[in-house]
Design an enzyme around this catalytic site. Structure first.
Site: not given
Lengths: 431, 431
Positions: A131, A192, A238, A260, A263, A328-329, A362, A416, A421
């Site tokens: 995506y 969609q 981010s 940062q 963003h 994250e960073h 990046d 068990e 089994h």
């Protein structure tokens, strides 16, 4: 922006407050998304075309035959790209591919002393959907970061969907798809598009997994189709955490905090330092830099609402704070960044030294820029080749091995309460 | 049980029907679970004790100090275990550990020709919660399969929760926890246990990830706390697919089909064969074996409702069917099982040859028995060491490397409208 000092009496509570700040506005779009997915499942291409006309403001001439982007369109897009950006994309693609090639896992098989052969093999997913958001969040670099690991993994079919509202598209996104070896491109987006990838339509064959960022509708759709297909993480806003000592350049640190913050108003930039002089200097430098930044409105709101400067006595005191933030960073600009990095458990990606601004990562560093947000680096990793492969374990017993292991399996099966089994082993051993 | 033949005109539709059968009854417990989680988040130990008294039918003497299982209780449980089962558990633990040691991933760092150092390192999660069901589904083998990979990964804190309704517990479960190196055990279950693991209470510190099977309440709770913590897959009913030719022993094949079917009325057992003689013989053998199986009621219902025997012309025709079913367990009993296995893309685990009944893999083979169900082997793997580790990528540029890469990063930042990204590079290069 919040200033904290580990020497303050209320520091523990203030830091806990920083950790628990909610930065995401969760829009409740789940009912809408459920309807859209059901529509595409029952209506196929016709429903997909209908939603796309409506949400992307397209006319009656948009039909099922318009869904797929043609090779001619891709060629025309590449021709329309600025040469410097195209060259930069090519360099990025080469470096990303080289880095990810090292992640391809090995298979393993071995036979032990009692004659049991066991191991595993890795296989690529048969197909993946990528995506790509439309409009301003349509980043060609993200196309490379998502598609290249899939191709390196050996996924034979990589399908990209990207909405083109009012027919507008970013030619660099198509150029990146071409560079990254995307197999099919469809001009659809939103829930969609996710539904079409998960369930298929007449034109779009379904995929095994869907990756890539998107808005609230896309995220809700991915959560909903999970199980029918695999999904990657649901990315949040981010974040960057910078550890810097008194020798760091305050203007460079400020530039990284703002890279940062620009963003998203929900992005978060934090500096942890042992120097109150650097803390003050960075605070001023941020204000100076904001004065000329094109996306200053966004960056200023992010810095104001979620930014923080934390002063610590020393960096040993910082390590547990880093692990709790699980950024994250993580940028480390101290005297011995490797030594400090080695003490950290939780971070998506680490950038060492004052000449490694996160923006290099990046785009052209090589490592992936799709990384765990919202403290999920405590339990998850950035995107990589393994996300596009799966492991099948393999076991083979010869008759002697079954005789050696069988009695234990029978004992455990019976203990068990699973007599069937035990019998499936016993029948082969005449027990 | 459904009989299909690939030569029949309606085969494609019939097989698609087999693929789309829904075997899970999804109980709508989400609202109840939401309330329980909120209760534990706000009430801590007191709420956890209160829910546990109510759901596990315990009296007023059950209090916060009763939550943790003591080392003395574990020792007493081990002493109460049958010796043969305990020996079998020890053998299983040794083999599972040996197999999983091979899965520990390596770190990687390299410096390229322009001076960029990059790579990654793997670190263990700091803590993991293991959910173990109570009652009849309380399997000591699953304790080993979940906890041993976590310990092999190096997770320092492995916390087990297991409900003990009316104070009852399975001593083998505690013995397995001890063998697997579990650090803490709490006698709680259900959504309240998941909430305690995710958010913590006064007695139970929170964990970074929760793994292990559970009922509808546990599954709903895991879905809901995902993000706050990591979770493993949500397991569905178990499945086996057997590929067998005319030389296979029909009684052995039938025993393996029933070993799967006895798990659950929603389990699924499928045989694909190129021999109509074997198909007929297995059908009869299943009926004979059911006559004496202790869990025949469950196995019969599973076989009746979801069982299938599919006849194909040859096994090349079977391969795409296997990939579409993407079975949790795949047994191959043909002349050259390795060659056939090599053609399959999608399976959780493969068992080769007629002396490798799947039950061996459930207990003592070595590979993990926690495997992807409901066709999710198309995009996911069984449990392993990697599920308890995460990868941090690392990047370091020296000044020359930044000069080499900087212009491309600047070009891409500007092309994406992220001038702050470009500036964080340019400021270091005096550009």
């Amino acid at each position: 922006m919040m200033r904290l000092d580990s020497r303050d009496a209320d520091f523990a509570a203030a830091f806990a407050g920083l950790l628990s700040v909610k930065r995401e506005i969760s829009e409740d779009v789940d009912e809408t998304v459920r309807g859209i997915i059901a529509g595409v499942v029952s209506g196929g291409d016709a429903a997909l075309v209908d939603y796309t006309r409506r949400f992307d403001r397209l006319g009656e001439d948009f039909s099922a035959t318009s869904l797929r982007v043609t090779p001619d369109e891709v060629r025309a897009a590449i021709a329309a790209c600025p040469a410097d950006a195209l060259d930069a994309l090519r360099l990025a693609a080469t470096r990303i591919e080289a880095f990810h090639r090292g992640q391809v896992p090995g298979d393993h098989m071995a036979t032990d002393e009692i004659g049991v052969t066991s191991g595993w093999r890795w296989t690529a997913l048969e197909s993946v959907g990528l995506y790509v958001p439309g409009g301003t969040a349509s980043y060609p670099s993200s196309v490379l970061m998502n598609a290249i690991p899939a191709r390196v993994a050996g996924v034979p079919r990589v399908v990209m969907v990207v909405p083109m509202p009012e027919g507008q598209m970013n030619p660099l996104v198509l150029a990146a798809a071409d560079l990254a070896g995307v197999s099919e491109i469809y001009r659809v987006g939103g829930a969609q598009a996710v539904a079409a990838l998960a369930y298929g339509t007449e034109t779009i064959a379904p995929v095994a997994k869907i990756v890539g960022p998107g808005n609230a509708w896309v995220a809700a759709a991915k959560r909903r189709v999970f199980g029918q297909v695999g999904i990657d993480m649901i990315a949040g806003p981010s974040e960057v955490l910078i550890l810097a000592d008194g020798h760091a350049n305050p203007d460079w640190v400020a530039a990284d905090l703002l890279a940062q913050a620009e963003h998203d108003v929900a992005a978060q930039s934090i500096l942890i330092t042992d120097s109150s002089e650097l803390a003050d200097a960075v605070e001023s430098a941020v204000e100076r830099a904001l004065a000329t930044l094109p996306r200053a409105d966004i960056a200023r709101a992010s810095w104001r609402d979620y930014g923080a400067i934390v002063r610590v006595r020393d960096f040993d005191e910082a390590v547990p704070l880093v692990d709790r933030l699980a950024p994250e960073h993580l940028e480390i600009e101290t005297a011995d960044p490797e030594a400090l990095a080695a003490k950290v458990r939780n971070a998506g990606a680490i950038f060492l030294g004052s000449h490694t601004p996160e923006a290099i990562g990046d785009y052209v560093g090589g490592p992936n820029h799709v990384l765990p947000t919202a403290r999920s680096a405590r339990f998850s990793s950035g995107l990589g080749v393994l996300d596009f492969m799966k492991r099948t374990t393999i076991l083979r017993c010869d008759p002697a091995a079954l005789r050696a292991l069988g009695p234990a399996a029978i004992a455990l099966g019976r203990s068990e309460g699973l007599d069937g089994h035990a019998r499936s082993v016993a029948i082969r051993l005449n027990l």
